[in-house]
Design a protein around this motif. Structure first.
Motif, PDB file in Angstrom:
ATOM      1  N   TRP A 466       0.834  -1.217   0.000  1.00  0.00           N
ATOM      2  CA  TRP A 466       0.000   0.000   0.000  1.00  0.00           C
ATOM      3  C   TRP A 466       0.864   1.261   0.000  1.00  0.00           C
ATOM      4  CZ3 TRP A 466      -2.413  -4.390   0.302  1.00  0.00           C
ATOM      5  CH2 TRP A 466      -3.754  -4.449  -0.059  1.00  0.00           C
ATOM      6  N   GLY A 467       2.074   1.140   0.543  1.00  0.00           N
ATOM      7  CA  GLY A 467       2.992   2.276   0.488  1.00  0.00           C
ATOM      8  C   GLY A 467       3.361   2.604  -0.944  1.00  0.00           C
ATOM      9  N   ARG A 468       3.410   1.555  -1.769  1.00  0.00           N
ATOM     10  CA  ARG A 468       3.683   1.780  -3.187  1.00  0.00           C
ATOM     11  C   ARG A 468       2.423   2.181  -3.950  1.00  0.00           C
ATOM     12  NH1 ARG A 468       7.489  -3.272  -5.255  1.00  0.00           N
ATOM     13  NH2 ARG A 468       9.401  -2.625  -4.227  1.00  0.00           N
ATOM     14  N   TRP A 469       1.359   1.399  -3.733  1.00  0.00           N
ATOM     15  CA  TRP A 469       0.235   1.481  -4.678  1.00  0.00           C
ATOM     16  C   TRP A 469      -1.079   1.906  -4.041  1.00  0.00           C
ATOM     17  CZ3 TRP A 469       2.718   1.384  -8.969  1.00  0.00           C
ATOM     18  CH2 TRP A 469       3.816   0.535  -9.145  1.00  0.00           C
ATOM     19  N   GLY A 470      -1.030   2.387  -2.817  1.00  0.00           N
ATOM     20  CA  GLY A 470      -2.266   2.779  -2.142  1.00  0.00           C
ATOM     21  C   GLY A 470      -3.120   3.715  -2.977  1.00  0.00           C
ATOM     22  N   PHE A 471      -2.453   4.579  -3.723  1.00  0.00           N
ATOM     23  CA  PHE A 471      -3.204   5.556  -4.525  1.00  0.00           C
ATOM     24  C   PHE A 471      -3.887   4.934  -5.734  1.00  0.00           C
ATOM     25  CE2 PHE A 471      -0.270   6.500  -8.177  1.00  0.00           C
ATOM     26  CZ  PHE A 471       0.761   5.633  -7.812  1.00  0.00           C
ATOM     27  N   ARG A 472      -3.592   3.641  -5.987  1.00  0.00           N
ATOM     28  CA  ARG A 472      -4.255   2.979  -7.115  1.00  0.00           C
ATOM     29  C   ARG A 472      -5.165   1.833  -6.653  1.00  0.00           C
ATOM     30  NH1 ARG A 472       0.047   0.951 -11.082  1.00  0.00           N
ATOM     31  NH2 ARG A 472      -1.688   0.801 -12.524  1.00  0.00           N
ATOM     32  N   MET A 473      -5.415   1.783  -5.351  1.00  0.00           N
ATOM     33  CA  MET A 473      -6.187   0.673  -4.809  1.00  0.00           C
ATOM     34  C   MET A 473      -7.696   0.900  -4.884  1.00  0.00           C
ATOM     35  SD  MET A 473      -4.496  -2.009  -3.873  1.00  0.00           S
ATOM     36  CE  MET A 473      -2.803  -2.523  -3.468  1.00  0.00           C
ATOM     37  N   HIS A 474      -8.100   1.833  -5.676  1.00  0.00           N
ATOM     38  CA  HIS A 474      -9.514   1.921  -6.036  1.00  0.00           C
ATOM     39  C   HIS A 474      -9.552   2.084  -7.545  1.00  0.00           C
ATOM     40  CE1 HIS A 474     -13.768   2.520  -5.768  1.00  0.00           C
ATOM     41  NE2 HIS A 474     -13.676   3.621  -6.475  1.00  0.00           N
ATOM     42  N   ASP A 475      -9.822   0.992  -8.211  1.00  0.00           N
ATOM     43  CA  ASP A 475      -9.730   0.994  -9.661  1.00  0.00           C
ATOM     44  C   ASP A 475     -10.983   0.350 -10.261  1.00  0.00           C
ATOM     45  OD1 ASP A 475      -9.017   1.014 -12.274  1.00  0.00           O
ATOM     46  OD2 ASP A 475      -7.342  -0.391 -12.091  1.00  0.00           O
ATOM     47  N   PRO A 476     -12.063   1.095 -10.336  1.00  0.00           N
ATOM     48  CA  PRO A 476     -13.312   0.504 -10.854  1.00  0.00           C
ATOM     49  C   PRO A 476     -13.419   0.540 -12.370  1.00  0.00           C
ATOM     50  CG  PRO A 476     -13.742   2.725 -10.082  1.00  0.00           C
ATOM     51  CD  PRO A 476     -12.252   2.500  -9.929  1.00  0.00           C
ATOM     52  N   ARG A 477     -12.308   0.833 -13.050  1.00  0.00           N
ATOM     53  CA  ARG A 477     -12.401   1.009 -14.502  1.00  0.00           C
ATOM     54  C   ARG A 477     -12.980  -0.222 -15.206  1.00  0.00           C
ATOM     55  NH1 ARG A 477      -6.692   1.857 -16.433  1.00  0.00           N
ATOM     56  NH2 ARG A 477      -6.396   0.263 -14.833  1.00  0.00           N
ATOM     57  N   TYR A 478     -12.434  -1.384 -14.881  1.00  0.00           N
ATOM     58  CA  TYR A 478     -12.872  -2.598 -15.580  1.00  0.00           C
ATOM     59  C   TYR A 478     -13.848  -3.427 -14.757  1.00  0.00           C
ATOM     60  CZ  TYR A 478      -8.985  -1.394 -18.604  1.00  0.00           C
ATOM     61  OH  TYR A 478      -8.140  -0.734 -19.451  1.00  0.00           O
ATOM     62  N   TRP A 479     -13.905  -3.176 -13.458  1.00  0.00           N
ATOM     63  CA  TRP A 479     -14.835  -3.925 -12.607  1.00  0.00           C
ATOM     64  C   TRP A 479     -15.427  -2.941 -11.594  1.00  0.00           C
ATOM     65  CZ3 TRP A 479     -16.719  -8.463 -13.795  1.00  0.00           C
ATOM     66  CH2 TRP A 479     -17.496  -9.114 -12.864  1.00  0.00           C
TER      67      TRP A 479
END
Lengths: 488, 82
Positions: A466-479
């Motif tokens: 989450w330190g790396r990718w927390g800002f991308r952990m909401h990705d409803p684009r495809y689902w």
């Protein structure tokens, strides 16, 4: 407010009144409405052409449905087009009238070209920039009954920008979902065959009256696939039976797989039993490579070790507790992993009780989990999402194929994540570099992981991922749906 | 087991280290992007708004209102005397 949008309402000459609500709602939305009638199965190309020729709107939409536009459709679409002046195609979420008149939203993914060849998920209201509509030749008379899907397929190739409005701007009554008839099915097949031929090739296995079509990409050439399986390589008591998962997995791969150019690279712990090694050599033969793992447990490092010792152009990361169910599983994964710009592909995993364990990764509201988790095997999923090949944000490393060169390019699985989230991190790295990830329902496997497995997530693993990718952990684009159940 | 020579072993270990290094670099890039995505000033503004809408803040303002008014009055008179 008058928008520069012409809506052509296609109705049948015997059911003109069925379109009254649609016509009224489109007029109220500020659209220039033209009504044309379809006679039997006759093509609508000519009448649509006449209707559109008489308009000078910037966008056109052809609607053949007994649904209607929501009250906010005009304002929302007008605002959207003003803020997206480059949009060539626009489609929206839809709604159905549920209990007590409540609108149930049918959320859609963003533009997903691979999904589009499996289902016309855009729905009933699709706006085409007039110049694009003209560029692709408008509606084609040679595909009666499938004109709108065909138009979408052709236009999607030529469009520079396909946009999605995540609001239910078109409403249907639940009962209005009629299936495709014989002529429409044949036309759909022709449209899909033409589309596949012009987008890298593929075959139409089946067209479905319910709008779900089994179309497949084809494997290019016959590249070597290295199936990398980490395992302890020991027998143990499982449900009262003496079993060794990796032996069973290897046997199912060898017995079932129709694609033959593969090797199995096993990363075996030092504790591996000689009986297991002998059995594996007998089952797999010349396709087997065994490399020893002597260090403490670190799933990521074990996989990296296996990949570095593999020789394939593509690597398939595979858990040892799986059983292959579909003979063409390798072809299905490989064909998607070979798509231009593809980073990874993954398949459908079931628990042994025939519920879904994995139909792709979903990153929603800050959590990562599996799409479809715990759903029955026969569940089609929202918008038939468990039945169609599609773009996805990530896939599990329990079964993930990717070009070996890309695996190396992204630094493999992070050894900072020895047990958990290493696959989430890998997918994030792959998409961070601009590659796409695909999921297919045609690579089916049992994954004998316990439903109640204690994942033993360590705080440091959460910190790293989450330190790396927390800002991308909401990705409803495809689902664009919440998790079936909270992540374990 | 597949036979591996000492030289090959050394190569694999070097490659594994390189993988880890690449992973760290991408990880650091991601962390930087993550930190950038957290709009610090906006977060502070939100915090301040939250404080100002709290009962404690409002009561405090009420209690201090006479003193603040007096301060302003004295300040104005002091300006006049200059």
């Amino acid at each position: 407010m008058s928008l520069s949008i012409t809506v052509v309402v296609v109705t049948t000459s015997t059911a003109l009144h069925a379109a009254d609500k649609l016509i009224a709602s489109a007029t109220a939305a500020g659209f220039d409405v033209r009504v044309v009638a379809r006679t039997g199965d006759d093509p609508i190309a000519d009448v649509v052409k006449v209707a559109i020729a008489a308009s000078s709107s910037e966008y056109v939409s052809i609607i053949e449905s007994d649904g209607w536009l929501s009250g906010e459709a005009g304002a929302v679409i007008g605002g959207f087009l003003a803020s997206h002046p480059g949009a060539d195609i626009v489609y929206t979420d839809e709604g159905t009238v549920g209990r007590r008149g409540r609108i149930d939203v049918i959320a859609k993914p963003i533009f997903s070209p691979e999904r589009l060849r499996c289902q016309f998920y855009w729905g009933d209201i699709v706006l085409y920039r007039r110049s694009l509509f003209d560029e692709v030749g408008g509606v084609d008379a040679s595909v009666p009954g499938a004109e709108l899907y065909d138009l979408a397929l052709r236009a999607s190739i030529a469009a520079r920008s396909v946009e999605h409005i995540a609001k239910p701007l078109f409403i249907r009554s639940v009962q209005s979902d009629s299936g495709l008839g014989g002529i429409a099915l044949e036309s759909t097949r022709r449209a899909l065959e033409r589309h596949l031929a012009s987008t890298g090739g593929g075959v139409v296995r089946a067209v479905g009256a319910d709008g779900v079509h089994d179309t497949r990409r084809l494997v290019q050439g016959e590249p070597l696939i290295s199936i990398v399986i980490p395992s302890r390589g020991i027998y143990s008591e499982i449900d009262g039976e003496r079993r060794c998962y990796v032996v069973d997995a290897a046997r199912s791969i060898m017995d079932l797989s129709t694609y033959q150019n593969f090797e199995i690279t096993l990363v075996l712990d030092s504790v591996a039993e000689s009986e297991v090694i002998s059995e594996l050599m007998a089952i797999v033969g010349q396709k087997l490579r065994i490399v020893e793992w002597t260090k403490p447990f670190n799933f990521s490092e074990k996989i990296n070790h296996g990949v570095l010792h593999s020789r394939g152009e593509f690597v398939l990361l595979l858990n040892d507790d799986v059983q292959i169910l579909e003979p063409e599983w390798l072809e299905s994964l490989l064909a998607l992993a070979q798509r231009p710009g593809a980073g990874m592909s993954g398949g459908m995993l079931y628990y042994k009780d025939d519920t879904i364990q994995h139909a792709g990764h979903g990153y929603y509201d800050g959590d990562a989990s599996h799409i479809g988790l715990d759903a029955p095997r026969t569940d089609p999923g929202p918008l038939n999402g468990y039945r169609v090949e599609r773009e996805v944000s990530g896939v599990t490393a329990a079964c993930a194929m990717m070009p070996k060169a890309l695996f190396i390019e992204v630094g493999g699985l992070s050894n900072l994540l020895p047990g958990n989230f290493n696959d989430v991190d890998l997918c994030m790295k792959v998409t961070w570099l601009g590659h796409d990830i695909y999921w297919t329902p045609h690579a089916e496997l049992y994954h004998f992981e316990s439903k109640t497995r204690d994942a033993s997530v360590h705080a440091f693993e959460v910190d790293v991922a989450w330190g790396r990718w927390g800002f991308r952990m909401h990705d409803p684009r495809y689902w664009p749906y919440p998790h079936n159940r909270p992540p374990a | 087991m597949t036979e591996i020579t000492p030289d090959e072993q050394a190569d694999y270990e070097r490659d594994a280290r390189q993988l880890a290094l690449v992973d760290r670099i991408i990880g650091l890039e991601a962390q930087v992007a993550h930190l950038r995505s957290v709009n610090t000033s906006q977060a502070l503004r939100d915090q301040l708004k939250e404080v100002k809408s709290s009962t404690t803040w409002k009561v405090g303002r009420l209690v201090l209102a006479p003193a603040l008014a007096l301060q302003r009055l004295l300040g104005r008179n002091a300006d006049k005397d200059k």
